[in-house]
Design a protein around this motif. Structure first.
Motif, PDB file in Angstrom:
ATOM      1  N   MET A   1      71.200  23.512  43.529  1.00 36.26           N
ATOM      2  CA  MET A   1      72.249  22.550  43.817  1.00 36.26           C
ATOM      3  C   MET A   1      71.899  21.834  45.120  1.00 36.26           C
ATOM      4  SD  MET A   1      76.245  23.120  44.799  1.00 36.26           S
ATOM      5  CE  MET A   1      76.622  24.052  43.327  1.00 36.26           C
ATOM      6  N   GLU A   2      72.072  20.539  45.151  1.00 33.03           N
ATOM      7  CA  GLU A   2      71.700  19.742  46.323  1.00 33.03           C
ATOM      8  C   GLU A   2      72.899  18.909  46.765  1.00 33.03           C
ATOM      9  OE1 GLU A   2      67.580  17.924  46.856  1.00 33.03           O
ATOM     10  OE2 GLU A   2      68.791  16.186  46.284  1.00 33.03           O
ATOM     11  N   ILE A   3      73.208  19.004  48.046  1.00 35.47           N
ATOM     12  CA  ILE A   3      74.301  18.219  48.624  1.00 35.47           C
ATOM     13  C   ILE A   3      73.701  17.113  49.490  1.00 35.47           C
ATOM     14  CG2 ILE A   3      76.436  18.285  49.956  1.00 35.47           C
ATOM     15  CD1 ILE A   3      76.445  19.989  47.404  1.00 35.47           C
TER      16      ILE A   3
ATOM     17  N   ALA B   1      68.895  19.652  41.254  1.00 26.88           N
ATOM     18  CA  ALA B   1      67.526  19.177  41.434  1.00 26.88           C
ATOM     19  C   ALA B   1      66.508  20.185  40.924  1.00 26.88           C
ATOM     20  CB  ALA B   1      67.268  18.903  42.918  1.00 26.88           C
ATOM     21  N   HIS B   2      65.547  19.680  40.162  1.00 25.27           N
ATOM     22  CA  HIS B   2      64.370  20.470  39.761  1.00 25.27           C
ATOM     23  C   HIS B   2      63.287  20.107  40.769  1.00 25.27           C
ATOM     24  CE1 HIS B   2      61.041  22.156  37.579  1.00 25.27           C
ATOM     25  NE2 HIS B   2      61.806  22.491  36.544  1.00 25.27           N
TER      26      HIS B   2
ATOM     27  N   VAL C   1      63.110  15.968  39.729  1.00 24.23           N
ATOM     28  CA  VAL C   1      64.188  15.450  38.889  1.00 24.23           C
ATOM     29  C   VAL C   1      65.526  15.785  39.519  1.00 24.23           C
ATOM     30  CG1 VAL C   1      65.319  15.639  36.641  1.00 24.23           C
ATOM     31  CG2 VAL C   1      62.820  15.613  36.782  1.00 24.23           C
ATOM     32  N   ARG C   2      66.436  14.814  39.547  1.00 26.47           N
ATOM     33  CA  ARG C   2      67.790  15.028  40.071  1.00 26.47           C
ATOM     34  C   ARG C   2      68.802  14.426  39.106  1.00 26.47           C
ATOM     35  NH1 ARG C   2      64.578  14.943  44.362  1.00 26.47           N
ATOM     36  NH2 ARG C   2      65.041  16.447  46.025  1.00 26.47           N
TER      37      ARG C   2
ATOM     38  N   ASP D   1      71.569   7.527  48.093  1.00 26.48           N
ATOM     39  CA  ASP D   1      70.133   7.350  47.904  1.00 26.48           C
ATOM     40  C   ASP D   1      69.483   8.714  47.660  1.00 26.48           C
ATOM     41  OD1 ASP D   1      67.507   6.566  47.897  1.00 26.48           O
ATOM     42  OD2 ASP D   1      67.387   6.248  50.059  1.00 26.48           O
ATOM     43  N   THR D   2      68.714   8.836  46.581  1.00 28.23           N
ATOM     44  CA  THR D   2      68.025  10.104  46.277  1.00 28.23           C
ATOM     45  C   THR D   2      66.506   9.958  46.368  1.00 28.23           C
ATOM     46  OG1 THR D   2      68.010   9.608  43.898  1.00 28.23           O
ATOM     47  CG2 THR D   2      69.892  10.857  44.751  1.00 28.23           C
ATOM     48  N   SER D   3      66.042   8.895  46.983  1.00 24.31           N
ATOM     49  CA  SER D   3      64.603   8.624  47.019  1.00 24.31           C
ATOM     50  C   SER D   3      63.875   9.326  48.161  1.00 24.31           C
ATOM     51  CB  SER D   3      64.366   7.112  47.119  1.00 24.31           C
ATOM     52  OG  SER D   3      64.895   6.603  48.341  1.00 24.31           O
ATOM     53  N   CYS D   4      64.624   9.958  49.074  1.00 22.88           N
ATOM     54  CA  CYS D   4      63.998  10.634  50.210  1.00 22.88           C
ATOM     55  C   CYS D   4      64.854  11.829  50.615  1.00 22.88           C
ATOM     56  CB  CYS D   4      63.821   9.672  51.390  1.00 22.88           C
ATOM     57  SG  CYS D   4      65.389   9.070  52.054  1.00 22.88           S
ATOM     58  N   GLU D   5      64.416  12.551  51.644  1.00 22.70           N
ATOM     59  CA  GLU D   5      65.136  13.739  52.106  1.00 22.70           C
ATOM     60  C   GLU D   5      66.060  13.449  53.279  1.00 22.70           C
ATOM     61  OE1 GLU D   5      62.218  16.665  53.103  1.00 22.70           O
ATOM     62  OE2 GLU D   5      61.999  17.357  51.022  1.00 22.70           O
TER      63      GLU D   5
END
Length: 208
Positions: free
Chosen positions: A118-120, A135-136, A141-142, A167-171
């Protein structure tokens, strides 16, 4: 490491401790595969007895913690595991899986999918909103829901992200990642990795 199929000891042996399983674990009498293995009187409740065979076919006992699934070769390993309080903690952690009001119980389904976490993430105006993803990490993959996870597993289809504000393109905007299946730990444990921006990049701190 305990909990693996190699049945290696959970405790590193000292020079005075036997390295050969035969030194502490006597061979099991008889060789029939269907033979019931006698249960030692010293073995605590919550442990089962199994048998494995060496290269020459000699059978030896090993002991399995029913709660955590860990395997031990020697009596001293089992007793040290129990006396350390690890068994009690495993029982308490396992109980949380039955309680759907707990984090562990609510997301127990993620335990069966170990690559997924799980990603917050933060997003929205001034990064004031929080968004949840699954997220895998190995494949990058998200997706945003349990149904999307199942769809990806069954059909290899990635659902479109429903959050335009995140935005999910970076950390850079990750707050934390939660892992519900941890190697070497019994069910009910959760590993949290917190992400923090530092002058030299992203710092990741993990707690269990």
């Amino acid at each position: 490491m305990a909990g693996t199929s190699s049945r290696s000891p959970i405790v590193l042996s000292d020079d005075d401790e036997p390295a050969d399983p035969a030194a502490q674990t006597p061979p099991v009498e008889g060789s029939g595969d269907d033979e019931q293995v006698p249960r030692p009187e010293w073995l605590p409740d919550g442990f089962d007895v199994g048998v494995y065979r060496t290269g020459n076919g000699t059978p030896y006992r090993y002991y399995v913690c029913a709660v955590g699934g860990f395997e031990f070769n020697y009596e001293f390993e089992v007793l040290e595991y129990v006396s350390s309080g690890a068994l009690g903690r495993a029982v308490e952690a396992n109980a949380t899986l039955e309680d759907k009001t707990t984090l562990q119980g609510k997301y127990e389904w993620l335990r069966d999918k170990p690559p997924w976490v799980m990603e917050i993430r933060a997003g929205g105006k001034n990064m004031s909103k929080l968004f949840k993803f699954y997220a895998h990490l190995d494949r990058g993959v998200r997706v945003a829901s349990k149904d999307d996870v199942i769809r990806y597993i069954n059909e290899s289809k990635i659902a479109e992200c429903p959050y335009d504000e995140c935005d999910t393109s970076c950390e850079d905007n990750i707050i934390a990642q939660l892992q519900f299946r941890i190697a070497g730990l019994p069910p009910g444990w959760v590993k949290e990795t917190a992400f923090r921006k530092c002058s030299d990049g992203i710092r990741k701190d993990s707690v269990k």
